[in-house]
Motif scaffolding. Structure first.
Motif, PDB file in Angstrom:
ATOM      1  N   LEU A 252      75.788  62.773 -24.339  1.00 37.27           N
ATOM      2  CA  LEU A 252      75.914  64.001 -23.535  1.00 37.27           C
ATOM      3  C   LEU A 252      77.020  65.159 -24.153  1.00 37.27           C
ATOM      4  O   LEU A 252      76.930  66.191 -24.305  1.00 37.27           O
ATOM      5  CB  LEU A 252      75.828  63.898 -22.201  1.00 37.27           C
ATOM      6  CG  LEU A 252      74.804  63.421 -21.398  1.00 37.27           C
ATOM      7  CD1 LEU A 252      74.934  63.159 -19.937  1.00 37.27           C
ATOM      8  CD2 LEU A 252      73.605  64.349 -21.632  1.00 37.27           C
ATOM      9  N   PHE A 253      78.113  64.449 -24.318  1.00 31.30           N
ATOM     10  CA  PHE A 253      79.288  65.254 -24.943  1.00 31.30           C
ATOM     11  C   PHE A 253      78.913  65.774 -26.200  1.00 31.30           C
ATOM     12  O   PHE A 253      79.335  67.034 -26.221  1.00 31.30           O
ATOM     13  CB  PHE A 253      80.136  64.295 -25.261  1.00 31.30           C
ATOM     14  CG  PHE A 253      81.623  64.849 -25.771  1.00 31.30           C
ATOM     15  CD1 PHE A 253      82.292  65.566 -25.267  1.00 31.30           C
ATOM     16  CD2 PHE A 253      81.820  64.736 -27.053  1.00 31.30           C
ATOM     17  CE1 PHE A 253      83.465  66.565 -25.979  1.00 31.30           C
ATOM     18  CE2 PHE A 253      82.843  65.364 -27.918  1.00 31.30           C
ATOM     19  CZ  PHE A 253      83.690  66.076 -27.145  1.00 31.30           C
ATOM     20  N   TYR A 254      78.287  65.246 -27.189  1.00 32.03           N
ATOM     21  CA  TYR A 254      77.855  65.705 -28.437  1.00 32.03           C
ATOM     22  C   TYR A 254      76.419  66.824 -28.247  1.00 32.03           C
ATOM     23  O   TYR A 254      76.680  67.659 -28.996  1.00 32.03           O
ATOM     24  CB  TYR A 254      77.715  64.876 -29.419  1.00 32.03           C
ATOM     25  CG  TYR A 254      78.745  64.182 -29.869  1.00 32.03           C
ATOM     26  CD1 TYR A 254      79.678  64.732 -30.692  1.00 32.03           C
ATOM     27  CD2 TYR A 254      79.282  62.885 -29.274  1.00 32.03           C
ATOM     28  CE1 TYR A 254      81.086  64.115 -31.146  1.00 32.03           C
ATOM     29  CE2 TYR A 254      80.422  62.120 -29.773  1.00 32.03           C
ATOM     30  CZ  TYR A 254      81.216  62.953 -30.488  1.00 32.03           C
ATOM     31  OH  TYR A 254      82.468  62.099 -30.707  1.00 32.03           O
ATOM     32  N   VAL A 255      75.810  66.548 -27.271  1.00 26.28           N
ATOM     33  CA  VAL A 255      74.553  67.589 -27.178  1.00 26.28           C
ATOM     34  C   VAL A 255      75.209  68.755 -26.268  1.00 26.28           C
ATOM     35  O   VAL A 255      74.523  69.820 -26.850  1.00 26.28           O
ATOM     36  CB  VAL A 255      73.706  66.786 -25.885  1.00 26.28           C
ATOM     37  CG1 VAL A 255      72.770  67.911 -25.401  1.00 26.28           C
ATOM     38  CG2 VAL A 255      72.856  65.443 -26.463  1.00 26.28           C
ATOM     39  N   PHE A 256      76.395  68.823 -25.628  1.00 27.07           N
ATOM     40  CA  PHE A 256      76.763  69.960 -25.090  1.00 27.07           C
ATOM     41  C   PHE A 256      77.802  70.752 -25.811  1.00 27.07           C
ATOM     42  O   PHE A 256      78.089  71.901 -25.680  1.00 27.07           O
ATOM     43  CB  PHE A 256      77.200  69.904 -23.838  1.00 27.07           C
ATOM     44  CG  PHE A 256      76.193  69.694 -22.784  1.00 27.07           C
ATOM     45  CD1 PHE A 256      75.388  70.519 -22.516  1.00 27.07           C
ATOM     46  CD2 PHE A 256      76.118  68.353 -22.121  1.00 27.07           C
ATOM     47  CE1 PHE A 256      74.368  70.158 -21.432  1.00 27.07           C
ATOM     48  CE2 PHE A 256      75.090  68.076 -21.154  1.00 27.07           C
ATOM     49  CZ  PHE A 256      74.152  69.315 -20.958  1.00 27.07           C
ATOM     50  N   ILE A 257      78.401  70.341 -27.091  1.00 30.15           N
ATOM     51  CA  ILE A 257      79.240  70.580 -28.002  1.00 30.15           C
ATOM     52  C   ILE A 257      78.838  71.853 -28.711  1.00 30.15           C
ATOM     53  O   ILE A 257      79.596  72.800 -28.462  1.00 30.15           O
ATOM     54  CB  ILE A 257      79.657  69.640 -29.113  1.00 30.15           C
ATOM     55  CG1 ILE A 257      80.980  68.850 -28.421  1.00 30.15           C
ATOM     56  CG2 ILE A 257      80.052  70.159 -30.384  1.00 30.15           C
ATOM     57  CD1 ILE A 257      82.091  69.377 -28.229  1.00 30.15           C
ATOM     58  N   PRO A 258      77.826  71.908 -29.052  1.00 26.19           N
ATOM     59  CA  PRO A 258      77.129  73.455 -29.592  1.00 26.19           C
ATOM     60  C   PRO A 258      77.199  74.553 -28.726  1.00 26.19           C
ATOM     61  O   PRO A 258      77.128  75.590 -29.072  1.00 26.19           O
ATOM     62  CB  PRO A 258      75.710  72.817 -30.261  1.00 26.19           C
ATOM     63  CG  PRO A 258      75.599  71.447 -30.515  1.00 26.19           C
ATOM     64  CD  PRO A 258      76.689  70.926 -29.225  1.00 26.19           C
ATOM     65  N   LEU A 259      77.389  74.111 -27.481  1.00 24.11           N
ATOM     66  CA  LEU A 259      77.175  75.348 -26.504  1.00 24.11           C
ATOM     67  C   LEU A 259      78.621  76.201 -26.736  1.00 24.11           C
ATOM     68  O   LEU A 259      78.481  77.293 -26.109  1.00 24.11           O
ATOM     69  CB  LEU A 259      77.129  74.571 -24.987  1.00 24.11           C
ATOM     70  CG  LEU A 259      75.727  74.016 -24.727  1.00 24.11           C
ATOM     71  CD1 LEU A 259      75.833  73.450 -23.429  1.00 24.11           C
ATOM     72  CD2 LEU A 259      74.630  75.075 -25.003  1.00 24.11           C
ATOM     73  N   ALA A 260      79.706  75.455 -26.989  1.00 25.51           N
ATOM     74  CA  ALA A 260      80.837  76.303 -26.989  1.00 25.51           C
ATOM     75  C   ALA A 260      80.668  77.454 -28.222  1.00 25.51           C
ATOM     76  O   ALA A 260      81.260  78.631 -28.226  1.00 25.51           O
ATOM     77  CB  ALA A 260      81.928  75.315 -27.561  1.00 25.51           C
ATOM     78  N   GLY A 261      79.680  77.163 -29.267  1.00 20.95           N
ATOM     79  CA  GLY A 261      79.392  78.028 -30.320  1.00 20.95           C
ATOM     80  C   GLY A 261      78.962  79.237 -29.617  1.00 20.95           C
ATOM     81  O   GLY A 261      78.908  80.427 -29.927  1.00 20.95           O
TER      82      GLY A 261
END
Length: 260
Positions: free
Chosen positions: A228-237
């Protein structure tokens, strides 16, 4: 969204009036980036790997960032060429219309010929995925799609920031290309191959790391953290667009007509 769709429809019909020209431009957009990919190939042919990254792993990074750039150039071209609206005084007309200036500038220009660049990136993506063993899960599929979306939002955000400068400089300034074309060139490689200050800048200031480096490690199975951490990481962009829009609205409030 209805108005945005109308903008798309009208400008597509206009560009398709010259179909041979449209096809030739799209054809050129398909093949020109291959020279960059060829340079990548010969680089790895000579050195084998770069800091532990193989050719196909970097190829995946290359494909994703170029897909994002192609889409952003297609739909965000209005901001990329915004200086023309300011210099000619045409931006004044947008201000008196009862719709968002962001929507109107976005709808002022679309480069549909960038579909050629997008198809080239998709071709590279298919080639590298055939040669890379990835343990695919639903989380990884979502992550890869969000990586592209994240890249689109980052590039469009940079276009918006560059356009905002035109309220004071009138003409577009070349320094903005450091973060558009330059950002694309840097982000087509994993960020850990650069100096630490470069990696930090493109992680915490312009978050290209959320588009390629961090989730790329996850796709390739080089991490141990939660999915889940890596799924949501692109949301920062994706969230990068918010401060860009705030700066844009600040620029609009301080805009003074060119008097054209």
């Amino acid at each position: 969204m209805f108005i945005f769709g109308k903008y798309l429809s009208i400008l597509l019909k206009a560009q398709m009036q010259y179909r041979v020209s449209f096809l030739l431009l799209s054809f050129g957009q398909f093949f020109v980036p291959f020279s960059v990919f060829a340079g990548l190939y010969f680089l790895f042919e000579q050195f084998g790997q770069i800091k532990g990254w193989s050719f196909y792993e970097v190829g995946l990074c290359f494909a994703i960032i170029h897909m994002a750039f192609a889409i952003s150039e297609c739909f965000g071209r209005g901001f990329d060429s915004f200086s023309q609206l300011v210099a000619s005084g045409d931006f004044d007309r947008l201000l008196v219309r009862p719709r968002s200036t962001v929507l109107q500038v976005l709808g002022s220009k679309f480069e549909f010929t960038r579909i050629g660049r997008l198809l080239q990136s998709l071709t590279v993506l298919i080639i590298v995925l055939v040669h890379i063993e990835i343990d695919w899960t639903i989380a990884k599929v979502i992550t890869m799609m969000l990586m592209v979306v994240s890249g689109v939002f980052i590039f469009v955000g940079i276009f918006i920031l560059a356009a905002t400068l035109c309220f004071w400089t009138i003409q577009a300034i070349e320094v903005a290309n450091i973060f558009t074309d330059g950002g694309r060139e840097i982000a087509q490689y994993p960020l850990d191959i650069y100096k630490k200050w470069v990696t930090r800048f493109f992680t915490f200031v312009i978050p290209f790391a959320t588009t390629n480096y961090i989730p790329l490690n996850y796709l390739l199975g080089k991490t141990d953290s939660s999915d889940l951490f890596y799924v949501f990481i692109p949301l920062a962009g994706i969230l990068f667009i918010l401060p860009c829009l705030l700066i844009w609205h600040y620029g609009v409030k301080h805009y003074r007509s060119t008097g054209s």
